[in-house]
Write a protein that holds these residues in place. Sequence first.
Motif, mmCIF file in Angstrom:
data_model
loop_
_atom_site.group_PDB
_atom_site.id
_atom_site.type_symbol
_atom_site.label_atom_id
_atom_site.label_comp_id
_atom_site.label_asym_id
_atom_site.label_seq_id
_atom_site.Cartn_x
_atom_site.Cartn_y
_atom_site.Cartn_z
ATOM 1 N N ARG A 53 0.721 -1.235 0.134
ATOM 2 C CA ARG A 53 0.138 0.070 0.047
ATOM 3 C C ARG A 53 0.797 1.269 -0.070
ATOM 4 O O ARG A 53 0.682 2.100 -0.894
ATOM 5 C CB ARG A 53 -0.756 0.104 1.155
ATOM 6 C CG ARG A 53 -1.619 1.268 1.452
ATOM 7 C CD ARG A 53 -2.482 1.417 2.691
ATOM 8 N NE ARG A 53 -3.284 2.568 2.891
ATOM 9 C CZ ARG A 53 -4.564 2.834 2.357
ATOM 10 N NH1 ARG A 53 -5.054 1.607 1.795
ATOM 11 N NH2 ARG A 53 -5.054 3.716 2.821
ATOM 12 N N ARG A 296 -10.002 -3.680 1.556
ATOM 13 C CA ARG A 296 -9.747 -3.165 0.466
ATOM 14 C C ARG A 296 -8.505 -3.430 -0.339
ATOM 15 O O ARG A 296 -8.236 -3.718 -1.628
ATOM 16 C CB ARG A 296 -10.089 -1.459 0.376
ATOM 17 C CG ARG A 296 -10.143 -0.994 -0.921
ATOM 18 C CD ARG A 296 -10.593 0.742 -0.653
ATOM 19 N NE ARG A 296 -11.678 0.611 0.252
ATOM 20 C CZ ARG A 296 -11.392 1.365 1.492
ATOM 21 N NH1 ARG A 296 -10.345 1.926 1.727
ATOM 22 N NH2 ARG A 296 -12.392 1.628 2.236
ATOM 23 N N ASP A 297 -7.456 -3.374 0.316
ATOM 24 C CA ASP A 297 -6.192 -3.706 0.073
ATOM 25 C C ASP A 297 -5.866 -5.049 -0.380
ATOM 26 O O ASP A 297 -5.146 -5.519 -1.362
ATOM 27 C CB ASP A 297 -4.924 -3.185 0.939
ATOM 28 C CG ASP A 297 -4.745 -1.771 1.006
ATOM 29 O OD1 ASP A 297 -5.389 -1.018 0.314
ATOM 30 O OD2 ASP A 297 -4.242 -1.172 2.046
ATOM 31 N N GLU A 299 -8.343 -7.043 -1.692
ATOM 32 C CA GLU A 299 -8.930 -7.269 -2.881
ATOM 33 C C GLU A 299 -8.308 -6.428 -3.991
ATOM 34 O O GLU A 299 -8.309 -6.886 -5.202
ATOM 35 C CB GLU A 299 -10.537 -6.334 -2.742
ATOM 36 C CG GLU A 299 -11.474 -7.210 -1.669
ATOM 37 C CD GLU A 299 -12.566 -6.146 -1.196
ATOM 38 O OE1 GLU A 299 -12.592 -5.057 -1.707
ATOM 39 O OE2 GLU A 299 -13.000 -6.717 -0.587
ATOM 40 N N THR A 300 -7.412 -5.375 -3.660
ATOM 41 C CA THR A 300 -6.766 -4.573 -4.647
ATOM 42 C C THR A 300 -5.524 -5.284 -5.350
ATOM 43 O O THR A 300 -5.158 -5.433 -6.155
ATOM 44 C CB THR A 300 -6.583 -3.072 -4.130
ATOM 45 O OG1 THR A 300 -7.626 -2.455 -4.014
ATOM 46 C CG2 THR A 300 -5.906 -2.565 -5.476
ATOM 47 N N TYR A 301 -4.763 -5.858 -3.997
ATOM 48 C CA TYR A 301 -3.582 -6.150 -4.344
ATOM 49 C C TYR A 301 -3.094 -7.674 -4.380
ATOM 50 O O TYR A 301 -2.035 -8.132 -5.083
ATOM 51 C CB TYR A 301 -2.310 -5.664 -3.479
ATOM 52 C CG TYR A 301 -2.465 -4.031 -3.153
ATOM 53 C CD1 TYR A 301 -2.123 -3.280 -4.634
ATOM 54 C CD2 TYR A 301 -2.775 -3.402 -2.385
ATOM 55 C CE1 TYR A 301 -2.082 -2.021 -4.519
ATOM 56 C CE2 TYR A 301 -2.588 -1.890 -2.061
ATOM 57 C CZ TYR A 301 -2.526 -1.164 -3.292
ATOM 58 O OH TYR A 301 -2.728 0.093 -3.362
#
Length: 394
Positions: A53, A296-297, A299-301
């Motif tokens: 992040r 959220r991170d 799901e994103t990364y």
Amino acid sequence: MPRLFFFLCLLLILLPGTGRAGEIVLGMSTALSGPTAELGQAMRDGVELGLERVNQQGGINGQRLRLIALDDGYEPARTAPNMRRLIEEEKVLAIIGNVGTPTAIAALPLVREHRVLYFAPFTGAGVLRHEPPERYVINFRASYGQEIATMIRALVEDAGLAPEEIAFFTQRDGYGDAGFAGGLAALRRHGLTDERQVLHVRYPRNTLAVENALADILLAERTPRAIIMVGAYAPCAKFIRLARQAGLNSLMLNVSFVGGDFLARELGPEIEGVVVTQVVPHPRQRELPLVADFRRDIETYVQDMAPSFPALEGYIAMRLLAVALAEIDGEPSREGLVEALEALGEFDLGLGRKLFLGPKRHQASNQVWPTVLRAGGLEPLDETGIAALVPVAP
């Protein structure tokens, strides 16, 4: 001028924690193999998620973060060589997220010798919580003493148990000893006068040899109504299963190091009512800003990463360290990082409660979040709800 440029580049390479130009290097020695591997892997993954992040947002003053994680198998004999390599050869800026008490005991002499930060280890042991605090040891999480004090307060004050009705099942090493010492201290505050009245059984680290410990409890003159467990998830799960098969209905309570997610998986949906105290919020609590960032991170990364309690703890540790790193002007140094953390004072990381670090306080959080095993998963539990789980006295 070319020669001056060459020496400046060489200096950057040799500075602790700088690694390659434009890079800040952190180190970790943890259990990536053996019976405790999933704890170490989850903690590492959480740290790396927080690190990713930061890097995606431009790094720390333009410098990217990198983690070097070495496997010690949760064996102290392997920790010291790992620490020496990280500190002396890799020249890491700080150590972050090491897992375990016996391994921490092995790491501390090198931390002191090289004056390098030992940050947010996955342990609540008192050996890392001296008063006044050691300069190079800074914790995020509440201590085992605070976790067990929460259990005992609920058992004695809310459920009405006598101190002698509470037994301990612990790992035979510094981790288990730390938990038992914290438990005795809490019981003394609730009227215990003779420590010999407290049943204490143990099992060897990195084994599943729990049968003798269970036999000692089954043969005890007084059957405990609650058993506080200070161990790893696999042996604790085996102990609980065997105890239930033997007809022992004592309430089982575990400290956070057990890895509640992994304990729940080992026990399955057929066993309920087991308590696990946590030192981070439930990963489902998206109403907390930092937990929302965590989910959220993922799901994103990474997508396939499990949002476990240990992974969330590693993520919080990295987010907290990044806050301090961002406060440093110029090239970060080992001493400068300690000073930046101590200068944070009271701050809000998005956990619903203020944290605090200072020269006289090297533990950011004192919060304990109880959970209970239901239908194969962990559910949040109020401290007062522990009393309702205690079996009725015969």
